[in-house]
Write an enzyme that holds these catalytic residues in place. Structure first.
Site, PDB file in Angstrom:
ATOM      1  N   HIS A 160      36.141  22.574  39.363  1.00 28.30           N
ATOM      2  CA  HIS A 160      36.446  22.192  40.747  1.00 28.30           C
ATOM      3  C   HIS A 160      37.871  21.656  40.854  1.00 28.30           C
ATOM      4  O   HIS A 160      38.391  21.463  41.943  1.00 28.30           O
ATOM      5  CB  HIS A 160      35.454  21.118  41.211  1.00 28.30           C
ATOM      6  CG  HIS A 160      35.140  21.201  42.671  1.00 28.30           C
ATOM      7  ND1 HIS A 160      36.098  21.451  43.622  1.00 28.30           N
ATOM      8  CD2 HIS A 160      33.967  21.078  43.348  1.00 28.30           C
ATOM      9  CE1 HIS A 160      35.540  21.466  44.822  1.00 28.30           C
ATOM     10  NE2 HIS A 160      34.243  21.243  44.677  1.00 28.30           N
ATOM     11  N   ASP A 380      31.693  43.616  44.284  1.00 30.27           N
ATOM     12  CA  ASP A 380      31.175  44.798  43.587  1.00 30.27           C
ATOM     13  C   ASP A 380      32.000  45.034  42.322  1.00 30.27           C
ATOM     14  O   ASP A 380      33.188  45.301  42.399  1.00 30.27           O
ATOM     15  CB  ASP A 380      31.280  45.993  44.551  1.00 30.27           C
ATOM     16  CG  ASP A 380      30.836  47.301  43.934  1.00 30.27           C
ATOM     17  OD1 ASP A 380      30.475  47.322  42.737  1.00 30.27           O
ATOM     18  OD2 ASP A 380      30.861  48.323  44.654  1.00 30.27           O
TER      19      ASP A 380
END
Length: 443
Positions: A160, A380
């Site tokens: 993070h 994808d």
């Protein structure tokens, strides 16, 4: 039906960038907003259906493509291959990311028929102690899991310190397009200290996440497009009267979840208690001049909505309040991040927030982040789009994470509450009038 997952780790390896980081880029200074971000890893898991009949060969081939493309991607996101030196500095030493290949003994459709959040750990890279030890503080970890049917899960764990959800999306878009063989992937804009220099007085303190000993659980609630339309219709007239506009999908869903969480708390304690809802907003497009969406780092900031009395969490009231607070943030606060006084304005805001919480200990704090409208279902890697994606929160309670459903018009809410409250929350009649608790992914 309870399914039992037996994960088996096939191999673990460290992944170096395909081209070494040049000497003049060996030290990367984080921005002030990254510096105050907690040193924790966020995660996201994508599930893909089988794309061929020869599953074991297929998995081996996909794994090779993933590893190769991670290497290339790390050259573009070179700080991710480094190690954190202190709260504001990354040593870009090319130690690399970490890749785990694993398999599980079940079919993907059995898992997705009723995805059990307690079983999600089996897909995450950082839940295995040996991996953690061998990865040597890697900032980016990936676990690639095969199901017996040939379906796969790709799970990533990302620091993070350098990434909010928008930066995670940029990383995923670049990595998946490299994996598909595209020659001109999106290049990240690594701003770091050029946006806002870190502060020396903060170097010793990192934002730590206070992990309480309370047992808490995460549950998934799905709101269909028709139910969201019903919720909007409920508040639209009053909302339009006050604000001359219409509430968003996120606003009505979040208002209902907050109202039900507050009702649950009251049920547990016997009386209403004040609460505050912190909503994270993406600053990139709100700054003037705006930052590109491909700017990598933490460019989020929370605005607060208060419920001091019970009527404040009535649906129409909460939704109007949320929009007013957001408008106020956009109009008056978003620009404190730019210009000469930015650093001291931010430090002041952090101090003010800290003092507020110290003086209002009786307030229950709820935190929300929304990934709605982020095209995460378009990721994808060369074998189609995901059937489902999810992020598991094991760190903090009283949180809501909202994401689009695969169809794009519904909303999936991942709610984390303490165990006792969740037992009550998930039976809340008003909630269940609009949301379905953990439906099948194929529903």
């Amino acid at each position: 039906m309870m399914i039992e997952i037996k994960p088996e780790i096939v191999c673990r390896q460290s992944m170096k960038p395909s081209t070494p980081t040049p000497p003049h880029l060996k030290t990367f200074k984080l921005s002030l907003l990254d510096q105050i971000s907690p040193d924790i890893h966020g995660n996201m898991t994508f599930f893909y259906p089988s794309s061929s009949t020869n599953t074991s060969h297929d998995f081996f081939h996909k794994s090779k493509l993933l590893r190769h493309s991670i290497s290339k991607t790390l050259s573009l996101f070179y700080p991710l291959a480094g190690r954190l030196r202190d709260t504001a500095t990354i040593d870009c030493n090319d130690e690399g990311a970490f890749f785990v290949e694993a398999k599980v003994n079940i079919q993907l459709c059995h898992f997705l028929d009723q995805p059990d959040s307690d079983l999600m750990d089996h897909f995450l890279p950082a839940t295995d102690p040996t991996t953690l030890e061998l990865s040597n503080d890697a900032m980016f970890l990936v676990r690639f899991t095969s199901f017996t049917c040939g379906g796969v899960a790709i799970s990533l764990s990302l620091t993070h310190k350098l990434a909010d959800v928008s930066a995670l999306l940029t990383l995923l878009q670049t990595w998946s397009s490299v994996c598909r063989g595209l020659t001109d992937p999106i290049t990240p804009i690594l701003i770091g200290e050029k946006f806002l220099a870190p502060r020396d007085e903060l170097s010793a303190i990192s934002a730590t996440v206070n992990i309480a000993a309370v047992k808490f659980v995460q549950r998934r609630f799905v709101f269909s497009a028709s139910k969201i339309a019903e919720l909007k219709a409920k508040v639209d007239k009053e909302f339009h009267h006050v604000l001359q506009s219409h509430p968003s999908r996120v606003e009505v869903v979040l208002a209902l979840l907050w109202k039900c969480a507050v009702a649950t708390k009251k049920q547990k304690t016997g009386s209403f208690g004040p609460s505050v809802l912190l909503q994270a907003v993406n600053l990139r497009k709100r700054l003037s001049p705006p930052l590109p969406e491909t700017a990598v780092g933490n460019f989020i900031w929370p605005f607060m909505v208060f419920a001091c009395e019970e009527k404040d969490v009535e649906l129409h009231q909460a939704v109007v309040q949320m929009r007013k607070c957001l408008d106020e943030f956009n109009n008056s606060k978003a620009n404190m991040f730019r210009g000469e006084g930015a650093a001291s304005a931010i430090m002041g805001a952090i101090k003010e927030r800290g003092e507020f919480f110290r003086n209002n200990k009786e307030m229950t704090v709820y935190r929300c982040s929304s990934w709605c409208k982020f095209p995460l279902y378009d990721i994808d890697f060369g074998w189609g789009k995901p059937l489902w994606l999810v992020s598991v929160n094991k760190l903090v309670s009283n949180t809501v994470a909202l994401a689009d459903t695969r169809s794009g018009d519904g909303i999936e809410a991942l709610v984390t509450l303490d165990e006792e409250e969740m037992a009550l929350f998930q039976q809340n009649e008003q909630l269940l009038k609009y949301a379905t608790l953990n439906p099948s992914i194929y529903a």
